[in-house]
Structures are given as C-alpha cells and as structure tokens.
Design an enzyme around this catalytic site. Structure first.
Site, PDB file in Angstrom:
ATOM      1  N   GLY A 185      -4.410 -16.376   3.957  1.00  0.00           N
ATOM      2  CA  GLY A 185      -4.453 -17.745   4.539  1.00  0.00           C
ATOM      3  C   GLY A 185      -3.443 -18.605   4.130  1.00  0.00           C
ATOM      4  O   GLY A 185      -3.318 -19.693   4.489  1.00  0.00           O
ATOM      5  N   LYS A 186      -2.017 -17.673   4.256  1.00  0.00           N
ATOM      6  CA  LYS A 186      -0.744 -18.488   3.976  1.00  0.00           C
ATOM      7  C   LYS A 186      -0.485 -19.349   5.256  1.00  0.00           C
ATOM      8  O   LYS A 186      -0.072 -20.387   5.174  1.00  0.00           O
ATOM      9  CB  LYS A 186       0.174 -17.375   3.420  1.00  0.00           C
ATOM     10  CG  LYS A 186      -0.006 -16.895   2.175  1.00  0.00           C
ATOM     11  CD  LYS A 186       1.038 -16.044   1.816  1.00  0.00           C
ATOM     12  CE  LYS A 186       1.028 -14.923   2.763  1.00  0.00           C
ATOM     13  NZ  LYS A 186      -0.030 -13.926   2.672  1.00  0.00           N
ATOM     14  N   THR A 187      -0.453 -18.544   6.320  1.00  0.00           N
ATOM     15  CA  THR A 187      -0.055 -19.172   7.509  1.00  0.00           C
ATOM     16  C   THR A 187      -1.118 -20.415   7.859  1.00  0.00           C
ATOM     17  O   THR A 187      -0.691 -21.301   8.405  1.00  0.00           O
ATOM     18  CB  THR A 187       0.015 -18.050   8.722  1.00  0.00           C
ATOM     19  OG1 THR A 187       1.124 -17.158   8.258  1.00  0.00           O
ATOM     20  CG2 THR A 187       0.738 -18.805   9.845  1.00  0.00           C
ATOM     21  N   HIS A 242     -23.300  15.708  -3.661  1.00  0.00           N
ATOM     22  CA  HIS A 242     -22.154  15.101  -4.272  1.00  0.00           C
ATOM     23  C   HIS A 242     -22.414  13.724  -4.422  1.00  0.00           C
ATOM     24  O   HIS A 242     -21.922  13.318  -5.350  1.00  0.00           O
ATOM     25  CB  HIS A 242     -20.938  15.519  -3.251  1.00  0.00           C
ATOM     26  CG  HIS A 242     -19.681  15.180  -3.738  1.00  0.00           C
ATOM     27  ND1 HIS A 242     -18.376  15.773  -4.298  1.00  0.00           N
ATOM     28  CD2 HIS A 242     -19.092  13.783  -3.516  1.00  0.00           C
ATOM     29  CE1 HIS A 242     -17.584  15.040  -4.616  1.00  0.00           C
ATOM     30  NE2 HIS A 242     -17.706  13.757  -3.887  1.00  0.00           N
ATOM     31  N   GLU A 243     -22.756  13.141  -3.336  1.00  0.00           N
ATOM     32  CA  GLU A 243     -23.166  11.748  -3.503  1.00  0.00           C
ATOM     33  C   GLU A 243     -24.191  11.317  -4.400  1.00  0.00           C
ATOM     34  O   GLU A 243     -24.087  10.303  -5.085  1.00  0.00           O
ATOM     35  CB  GLU A 243     -23.350  11.185  -2.097  1.00  0.00           C
ATOM     36  CG  GLU A 243     -22.293  11.494  -0.941  1.00  0.00           C
ATOM     37  CD  GLU A 243     -21.082  10.787  -1.370  1.00  0.00           C
ATOM     38  OE1 GLU A 243     -20.842   9.768  -2.170  1.00  0.00           O
ATOM     39  OE2 GLU A 243     -20.005  11.569  -0.834  1.00  0.00           O
ATOM     40  N   PRO A 286      -1.793 -10.133   1.837  1.00  0.00           N
ATOM     41  CA  PRO A 286      -1.767 -10.275   3.119  1.00  0.00           C
ATOM     42  C   PRO A 286      -3.421 -10.696   3.441  1.00  0.00           C
ATOM     43  O   PRO A 286      -4.372 -10.234   2.875  1.00  0.00           O
ATOM     44  CB  PRO A 286      -1.608  -9.034   3.846  1.00  0.00           C
ATOM     45  CG  PRO A 286      -0.876  -8.370   2.636  1.00  0.00           C
ATOM     46  CD  PRO A 286      -1.131  -8.791   1.477  1.00  0.00           C
ATOM     47  N   GLY A 287      -3.472 -11.593   4.399  1.00  0.00           N
ATOM     48  CA  GLY A 287      -4.967 -12.150   4.483  1.00  0.00           C
ATOM     49  C   GLY A 287      -5.586 -13.162   3.936  1.00  0.00           C
ATOM     50  O   GLY A 287      -6.659 -13.490   4.101  1.00  0.00           O
ATOM     51  N   GLY A 346       0.840 -14.564  -1.792  1.00  0.00           N
ATOM     52  CA  GLY A 346      -0.226 -13.973  -2.116  1.00  0.00           C
ATOM     53  C   GLY A 346      -0.327 -12.924  -0.905  1.00  0.00           C
ATOM     54  O   GLY A 346       0.526 -12.464  -0.514  1.00  0.00           O
ATOM     55  N   HIS A 406     -22.523  11.287  -7.964  1.00  0.00           N
ATOM     56  CA  HIS A 406     -21.830   9.705  -8.154  1.00  0.00           C
ATOM     57  C   HIS A 406     -22.869   8.823  -8.514  1.00  0.00           C
ATOM     58  O   HIS A 406     -22.656   8.148  -9.517  1.00  0.00           O
ATOM     59  CB  HIS A 406     -21.289   9.419  -6.814  1.00  0.00           C
ATOM     60  CG  HIS A 406     -19.921  10.015  -6.604  1.00  0.00           C
ATOM     61  ND1 HIS A 406     -18.696  10.323  -7.515  1.00  0.00           N
ATOM     62  CD2 HIS A 406     -19.454  10.865  -5.345  1.00  0.00           C
ATOM     63  CE1 HIS A 406     -17.838  10.768  -7.037  1.00  0.00           C
ATOM     64  NE2 HIS A 406     -18.151  11.192  -5.738  1.00  0.00           N
TER      65      HIS A 406
END
Length: 617
Positions: A208-210, A425-426, A205-206, A203, A429
């Site tokens: 929850g594998k460990t 600009h914003e 990183p982060g 999976g 968007h």
C-alpha cells in the site's frame, strides 16, 4: 489532437490531389481533333442527308455525321446555320429537319491555358505546405521530450483518504505530520521547525505504498504530482534531467504540493555502477533529482514522497538528511491489520451471515493488502459464478487457496497408481505436522491438483510470529520431508514429486548453519556474504569468506540437520503407520480432508503420547 495532425494532413493532401487532377483534366480537355471542312462541303453533306446533328459554338460548328465521325466548320460571325444554308439554296424542308443545337457560352476555355499551368504549381505548393506542417508537429514533439509526464491530481476532490488505508497505523501516524504541515505550515514555521523534505516509503510489493501517498494528498487537499521512476529516462541524452527540472518547476508553481515518485529505484540506484560510468543517462537524472531536492533553492513547500521495495540499492546521497529525511516502513500487516484491510475491501459487497473476517485474517499470514484485495475479488467472482446473491464463507476459504496456490485443475487425468502415491505423500506431510510439537496446525489436506502442485497440505500458524526457534526449524524440515518418507516406507521406492520439499528442507538447513548461527559445531557465526549487482538490483552469488575446511564443515552440518529431521519423520511415519493408511485411504475416497475432520481422526491416539508431544527415539 496533436497526434491526429499528421494523419489528417495526409488525408487533405490526397483529397487536394484528386480534386486538382479532376479539375485539370476537365479544363485542359479539348474537343477531340476533327477534320475541318469548308462551307461548300458542309452544304453538300447536308443536302446528301449525311448530317445527324450540328452543334453551334461561337467560332465554329461541330457537325456530327451519321457515320459516327465529326467535322468542324469555320463560319463567319453573326450568321446562323439556317441562314447560311438558305443562302446556298438548300430547301426549307431540309433545313427544318436538320437538328441544330446551340451550346452555352463558356469563359472557362479562355482560362484553360492559364489554369493548366497554375493548378500543378498550387498542388506542389500545398503538398510542401502540409509537409512543413507535419515537420513542425514532429519538431514540437521532439521539444516535448523534456517535459514532465507527471499526472496532476488537484486536491479539491480527494478520492483516497486515510480511512481507505488500513493495516498501517504506525505509518499513518508518521505521515500525519506531513499532512499537518501542508495544511498549517505557519504553525511549524513559528517554532522554527523544518518539515522533512522527503519521505521514503519502504516495504514489500503490495503493502500500500502508492495508496498511502494518495491518501496523504487527499487528506492535505493539495495538488498531487504522480510519476514513475522509469518515466524520467529515455533513449535521448539529457531528457531525464530535463523532465526532473520541468516537474519541480510545475510543483513550485503549485506549492504547497506533493510529488510522488513511484519505484524510485529505477533512477535512484548507486552511482558509478552504470554501464556508461559517470555519464550514464540514469545517473544524470539522479543528479538532477538530488539538486532539486536539496540545492540552493530550498524555500519551497514541495514535499517529495517516493516508494521502493529495494532501499538497499539506493544511492546514499539520496537518503541523507535534507533529502529523504524520513523513512516509513510499510511492512506486511499482522492479523489485526489484515482484519482491518478486509473490512476496507468488503465495503459495498454483500456478505453472507456466515462470513467470519477474523478467521479469514488468521488464515492469511503473510498476505499483504494487494493479496487481500485479490482474495475478496476472487471470492466475489466465485459467488457470481455460482449465481449467489452474497459472498459466503465457502467462497472466502476457496479464494484463499486460489490466491495462495492457484486454481484447481480437476480436468487433469491421474491414474489410480499416481493418485495413491499422491495421497500417501500428502498424508505423510500431514501426519508429521500433526505429531511434531512445533509444527503449524493442519488446516486442509487435498490431492486435487491446484496450480503446479499435484496435492497440498495447508497449515497456518496460530498467531503471527516475527522469529523462529531452532526447534521450530527442525520440525518444519521434518514436515517437509514427511512426504518423501511416506513414499519410501509404503512403496519401498521414491518419486521426483518431492523435489520442492527437498529444496525447502535443504534451504532451511543451510540458512540455520550459515545465517542464523544454529550449528553447535560451527558456533554462532555467519558464513558467506551475499553479493548483489547494484545496477541490476539482484543477487548474483555469494562471496566465500571462509576456507575449504569450513565449507566442508558447513556441508556436513547441513547433511546432519537434514538427516536428523529425516530420521524423526521416518520414526513418526513408522510408529503411526495405521494413521498414515487411514488418512491416505480417506484422501483417495474423498480427495479432501478439512482441519476439524483431520483432528477427529486422532482421538484414539495412545494417551501416553499426547497431542504435539515429541516422539521418543
């Protein structure tokens, strides 16, 4: 304790040297050389009143004269100074006024010649003794290179259980069988079932594998050996394989147990790709892992759990049945999983009554468990900084922006001209996102610098999506180009502030053509093959499996897609120019516009163009 021995030994050597030098100096010191006079001359000095003091020793008298010098007098044994002076006719008055001191008898002087020889020899012997002790300690450390550095956690005090792991229900169900086997192996053995020898947690990183591996050990209540893949390999040849053997020997003595290897891709990459060929130290370590996991001795209740976020670079022999039989995917959690993860991380933290974890979960698509834990921690820090007694929804929402974009930089000085450019600009968007049917809803607009961005528009999908349609890609490209279009329409010029927007638009357009088969001209085909350097585990380029004519066609298709999206964004900005000005001016005044406030600005939009309807060409 072992690490202090060399330093303590050196201290002892220094102290011993100082004591030996002091004692040697004391014992070997002799009375300074003095002139020896006869008895007659000594009597004459006394009668003339030149004697200040007489110090009596066994074999001689030390006569201190008033002029500061000292002479010695050899005398017969068993005779005192007054008796000798009386014999030579010295008056009683002179003898009575004479200062005579008897020095204590000392046997050290007899041993001084012997000790002056032995002490240097003892010092040299002690020095070499400590050197040998230090060398022996260094030798022990050298032999300990081959020992495993795995941390052992006993199963009698589980610190993590499945209750502490949220957002991965399918993975917990898969791993529940491992827990049951470790608890009741006879139930599986009675049916002839073979438990998976190894489980590979895969999976991003982060995710929850460990944590999942620790939960397995906590649920099963068995010893848990934890080690990182990088801890096997050292600069010395053979150390990695030796540590693997030692680790599995310890595990067999504590069976049933679990061995957890974190980041196994550090030693589990494809063989033959190392700089040293087949003699690479990393490959020797991998070979030993393969033998230990499925060698001749397989009748052990030792389960190996490994974690990696690069399963594509692992050696095929490591993934075959009999070694890592089962692959459990720890994917990014959905909205339900994020809600459950948030509940785990807010345990023990005071929450305000306005905190809505469901809303926080909806506003964090793509967040993994580590991101959500960091989010809750940032919210707690913000609440403490504001002297609050509980974490409020305001802190939660601000923490989302801090985790996603970085902290605010209000101290950054922006000129009025630049502020106006950023606002338009914003606003471009946000306007294009509001008027495109398949764009994500706008959650917040801000021109306050945050992280590396001068301003930003936060937009999140209403629900988690696994796939994106072609129309959604087109609208997302148009939204990315909305800021550049707004600058061109309003100011008649453009800036370099849209560089990341242009990169994003170009990347999505090229992926549509070369990877997703969304080009009508080129058809449903994939062009190019991504190459990866297995030893480094990173992408190094793309192999072209198409002709120059096809490459030109791909470039033209990418340009066409970007141009169409640019035209659509320009039409929206031109048609709703009054809304663009309204949004930009409010941003200049207030710097931030929240989602509900932004939606309220579009109530007077022409009824012939409903919300989200495509803009006619």
């Amino acid at each position: 304790m072992n690490s202090r021995r060399p330093r303590n030994g050196l201290i002892y050597v220094v102290i011993l040297a100082l004591l030996a030098g002091l004692l040697f100096t004391t014992l070997s010191s002799k009375t300074p050389a003095a002139k020896e006079v006869g008895l007659t001359e000594f009597v004459q000095l006394v009668q003339e009143g030149q004697v200040k003091r007489v110090r009596v020793e066994e074999e001689r008298w030390l006569v201190d004269l008033k002029n500061g010098s000292t002479v010695t007098v050899a005398h017969e044994p068993n005779i005192s100074v007054p008796e000798l002076l009386a014999t030579y006719g010295v008056s009683e008055e002179v003898i009575r006024d004479l200062d005579v001191a008897v020095l204590p008898t000392s046997r050290w002087r007899d041993w001084a010649p012997i000790l002056s020889t032995l002490i240097p020899l003892l010092f040299i012997g002690a020095f070499f003794f400590f050197l040998m002790r230090q060398a022996q300690g260094a030798g022990n450390q050298a032999f300990s290179f081959g020992k495993s550095r795995a941390r052992l956690y006993t199963g009698d005090k589980p610190t993590v259980t499945f209750d502490d792991v949220a957002g991965a229900e399918e993975a917990k169900q898969e791993l529940q069988e491992v827990v049951e086997f470790l608890r009741e192996p006879q139930k599986f053995a009675a049916l002839g079932a073979r438990i998976p020898k190894g489980v590979l947690l895969v999976g991003p990183p982060g995710t929850g594998k460990t944590l999942m591996a620790k939960a397995i050990a906590g649920e099963a209540g068995v010893p848990f050996f934890s080690i990182s893949g990088s801890e096997f390999v050292e600069m010395f040849v053979g150390v990695g394989a030796s540590r693997v053997r030692d680790l599995f020997d310890q595990a067999k003595r504590n069976a049933p147990c679990i061995i957890f290897i974190d980041e196994i891709d550090a030693v589990g990459r494809h063989r033959g790709a190392g700089l040293g060929g087949s003699h690479d130290e990393r490959e020797q370590t991998l070979n030993q892992i393969l033998v230990e996991m499925d060698g001749f001795d397989t009748n052990t209740n030792v389960i190996v759990i490994a974690a990696t976020n690069r399963p594509d670079i692992l050696d095929p022999a490591l993934l075959r049945p009999g070694r890592f039989d089962r692959r459990v995917v720890m994917d990014r959690p959905d909205v339900k999983g994020r809600r459950a993860i948030l509940e785990v991380h807010v345990r023990g933290k005071p929450l305000g009554p306005d905190v809505d974890l469901d809303k926080v979960a909806r506003l964090t698509p793509g967040f993994v468990g580590a991101d959500l834990e960091n989010l809750v921690n940032e919210a707690a820090i913000l609440a403490a900084r504001r002297n609050k007694k509980a974490i409020g929804m305001e802190e939660m929402l601000e923490a989302i922006e801090r985790v996603a974009l970085g902290p605010e930089r209000r101290s950054r000085v922006i000129s009025p001209e630049e502020k106006e450019i950023i606002a338009y600009h914003e606003a471009g968007h946000a306007l294009v996102a509001r008027m495109c049917e398949h764009a994500h809803p706008v959650y917040k607009i801000s021109i306050i610098p945050r992280g590396t961005a001068g301003g930003y528009v936060l937009s999140f999908p209403e629900d988690d999506r696994l796939f994106m349609k072609k129309s959604e890609f087109m609208d997302q490209i148009a939204v990315a180009l909305g800021g550049r279009v707004a600058e061109e329409v309003v100011f008649g010029d453009v800036t370099d502030g849209a560089v990341s927007d242009l990169e994003q638009a170009t990347r999505m357009a090229r992926a549509m053509v070369t990877r997703f088969g969304m080009s009508e001209r080129l058809g449903p085909m994939v062009f190019g093959k991504r190459d990866e350097l297995v030893f480094l585990g990173k992408e190094i380029g793309e192999t072209r499996n198409y002709s120059e004519e096809t490459a030109e066609a791909i470039d033209r298709e990418v340009q066409r897609i970007v141009r169409e999206a640019y035209t659509k964004a320009r039409e929206i900005v031109t048609r709703y120019r009054h809304k663009l000005d309204e949004i930009a001016q409010r941003l200049i005044q207030e710097e931030t516009i929240e989602g509900p406030e932004f939606e309220a600005m579009f109530k007077d939009v022409d009824a012939s163009t409903p919300t989200g309807a495509p803009v006619p060409a």
